[in-house]
Write a protein that holds these residues in place. Sequence first.
Motif, PDB file in Angstrom:
ATOM      1  N   LEU A  69      82.075  97.999  26.154  1.00 43.48           N
ATOM      2  CA  LEU A  69      82.740  98.562  27.328  1.00 43.48           C
ATOM      3  C   LEU A  69      81.965  98.279  28.613  1.00 43.48           C
ATOM      4  N   ILE A  70      80.658  98.381  28.554  1.00 42.29           N
ATOM      5  CA  ILE A  70      79.832  98.070  29.725  1.00 42.29           C
ATOM      6  C   ILE A  70      79.968  96.599  30.097  1.00 42.29           C
ATOM      7  N   SER A  71      79.999  95.722  29.117  1.00 45.23           N
ATOM      8  CA  SER A  71      80.154  94.287  29.374  1.00 45.23           C
ATOM      9  C   SER A  71      81.505  93.985  30.017  1.00 45.23           C
ATOM     10  N   ILE A  72      82.560  94.588  29.515  1.00 39.96           N
ATOM     11  CA  ILE A  72      83.889  94.385  30.100  1.00 39.96           C
ATOM     12  C   ILE A  72      83.919  94.899  31.533  1.00 39.96           C
ATOM     13  N   PHE A  73      83.315  96.043  31.781  1.00 37.98           N
ATOM     14  CA  PHE A  73      83.261  96.597  33.124  1.00 37.98           C
ATOM     15  C   PHE A  73      82.528  95.659  34.073  1.00 37.98           C
ATOM     16  N   ILE A  74      81.420  95.086  33.640  1.00 39.14           N
ATOM     17  CA  ILE A  74      80.649  94.164  34.474  1.00 39.14           C
ATOM     18  C   ILE A  74      81.460  92.904  34.775  1.00 39.14           C
ATOM     19  N   LEU A  75      82.178  92.383  33.791  1.00 35.70           N
ATOM     20  CA  LEU A  75      83.015  91.208  34.017  1.00 35.70           C
ATOM     21  C   LEU A  75      84.139  91.496  35.007  1.00 35.70           C
ATOM     22  N   LEU A  76      84.789  92.636  34.858  1.00 38.76           N
ATOM     23  CA  LEU A  76      85.852  93.001  35.796  1.00 38.76           C
ATOM     24  C   LEU A  76      85.312  93.228  37.201  1.00 38.76           C
ATOM     25  N   LEU A  77      84.163  93.830  37.287  1.00 40.52           N
ATOM     26  CA  LEU A  77      83.535  94.057  38.581  1.00 40.52           C
ATOM     27  C   LEU A  77      83.202  92.738  39.262  1.00 40.52           C
ATOM     28  N   SER A  78      82.695  91.788  38.500  1.00 38.24           N
ATOM     29  CA  SER A  78      82.364  90.486  39.080  1.00 38.24           C
ATOM     30  C   SER A  78      83.625  89.742  39.529  1.00 38.24           C
ATOM     31  N   LEU A  79      84.727  89.924  38.830  1.00 41.06           N
ATOM     32  CA  LEU A  79      85.987  89.287  39.226  1.00 41.06           C
ATOM     33  C   LEU A  79      86.437  89.776  40.596  1.00 41.06           C
ATOM     34  N   PHE A  80      86.272  91.063  40.864  1.00 43.57           N
ATOM     35  CA  PHE A  80      86.729  91.625  42.127  1.00 43.57           C
ATOM     36  C   PHE A  80      85.725  91.452  43.260  1.00 43.57           C
ATOM     37  N   LEU A  81      84.455  91.301  42.963  1.00 42.19           N
ATOM     38  CA  LEU A  81      83.454  91.234  44.011  1.00 42.19           C
ATOM     39  C   LEU A  81      83.028  89.825  44.394  1.00 42.19           C
ATOM     40  N   LEU A  82      83.258  88.848  43.533  1.00 43.36           N
ATOM     41  CA  LEU A  82      82.879  87.486  43.874  1.00 43.36           C
ATOM     42  C   LEU A  82      83.803  86.949  44.958  1.00 43.36           C
ATOM     43  N   PRO A  83      83.247  86.226  45.929  1.00 51.42           N
ATOM     44  CA  PRO A  83      84.103  85.702  47.002  1.00 51.42           C
ATOM     45  C   PRO A  83      85.002  84.578  46.494  1.00 51.42           C
ATOM     46  N   ALA A  84      86.145  84.430  47.138  1.00 52.49           N
ATOM     47  CA  ALA A  84      87.089  83.372  46.779  1.00 52.49           C
ATOM     48  C   ALA A  84      86.617  82.047  47.380  1.00 52.49           C
ATOM     49  N   LYS A  85      86.849  80.966  46.651  1.00 54.48           N
ATOM     50  CA  LYS A  85      86.474  79.634  47.115  1.00 54.48           C
ATOM     51  C   LYS A  85      87.594  79.097  48.005  1.00 54.48           C
ATOM     52  N   PRO A  86      87.275  78.657  49.225  1.00 49.99           N
ATOM     53  CA  PRO A  86      88.324  78.099  50.086  1.00 49.99           C
ATOM     54  C   PRO A  86      88.765  76.715  49.610  1.00 49.99           C
ATOM     55  N   ILE A  87      90.065  76.488  49.555  1.00 49.33           N
ATOM     56  CA  ILE A  87      90.645  75.216  49.130  1.00 49.33           C
ATOM     57  C   ILE A  87      91.573  74.730  50.247  1.00 49.33           C
ATOM     58  N   ASN A  88      91.419  73.452  50.630  1.00 50.18           N
ATOM     59  CA  ASN A  88      92.245  72.895  51.703  1.00 50.18           C
ATOM     60  C   ASN A  88      93.075  71.698  51.278  1.00 50.18           C
ATOM     61  N   SER A  89      92.819  71.156  50.082  1.00 51.34           N
ATOM     62  CA  SER A  89      93.580  69.983  49.632  1.00 51.34           C
ATOM     63  C   SER A  89      93.690  69.999  48.108  1.00 51.34           C
ATOM     64  N   PRO A  90      94.706  69.326  47.572  1.00 49.92           N
ATOM     65  CA  PRO A  90      94.883  69.283  46.117  1.00 49.92           C
ATOM     66  C   PRO A  90      93.725  68.584  45.398  1.00 49.92           C
ATOM     67  N   GLU A  91      93.006  67.704  46.071  1.00 47.02           N
ATOM     68  CA  GLU A  91      91.877  67.014  45.446  1.00 47.02           C
ATOM     69  C   GLU A  91      90.764  67.979  45.053  1.00 47.02           C
ATOM     70  N   GLN A  92      90.665  69.096  45.741  1.00 46.37           N
ATOM     71  CA  GLN A  92      89.624  70.085  45.440  1.00 46.37           C
ATOM     72  C   GLN A  92      89.948  70.914  44.191  1.00 46.37           C
ATOM     73  N   LEU A  93      91.169  70.839  43.710  1.00 40.26           N
ATOM     74  CA  LEU A  93      91.555  71.642  42.548  1.00 40.26           C
ATOM     75  C   LEU A  93      90.824  71.237  41.278  1.00 40.26           C
ATOM     76  N   SER A  94      90.450  69.970  41.173  1.00 45.58           N
ATOM     77  CA  SER A  94      89.788  69.508  39.954  1.00 45.58           C
ATOM     78  C   SER A  94      88.397  70.117  39.779  1.00 45.58           C
ATOM     79  N   SER A  95      87.812  70.617  40.863  1.00 54.51           N
ATOM     80  CA  SER A  95      86.472  71.210  40.776  1.00 54.51           C
ATOM     81  C   SER A  95      86.508  72.703  40.438  1.00 54.51           C
ATOM     82  N   LEU A  96      87.687  73.263  40.268  1.00 50.32           N
ATOM     83  CA  LEU A  96      87.792  74.693  39.995  1.00 50.32           C
ATOM     84  C   LEU A  96      87.544  75.011  38.528  1.00 50.32           C
TER      85      LEU A  96
END
Length: 106
Positions: free
Chosen positions: A10-37
Amino acid sequence: MKNLSLSIALISIFILLLSLFLLPAKPINSPEQLSSLLPNQKIMTAGKVIKETSSKNYKVIKLDNSIELRCEINCPSYLNKNISALAISKPYNNKVYLYILKIKNI
């Protein structure tokens, strides 16, 4: 022993969910950048909606920078509007699809 394993899980799941919400989003401006995701990576993109198409389960929004976003079929129309979207990447059959988490007019 079972209680300890359950607590650790349960603690591990909580940490994973917390990291999902707190990590910043990566800016994407072109379809070529999608392959690095990475799978399930949050991204941020913006642009003018030039095309909207609907299918059985979702709506595809195409931006002027050629990025395609998918949202639920009941999301409102943003055609010819400038938007900013927070999305999550989902790879399928060697292609990366972006599913909208939040969208707003700018």
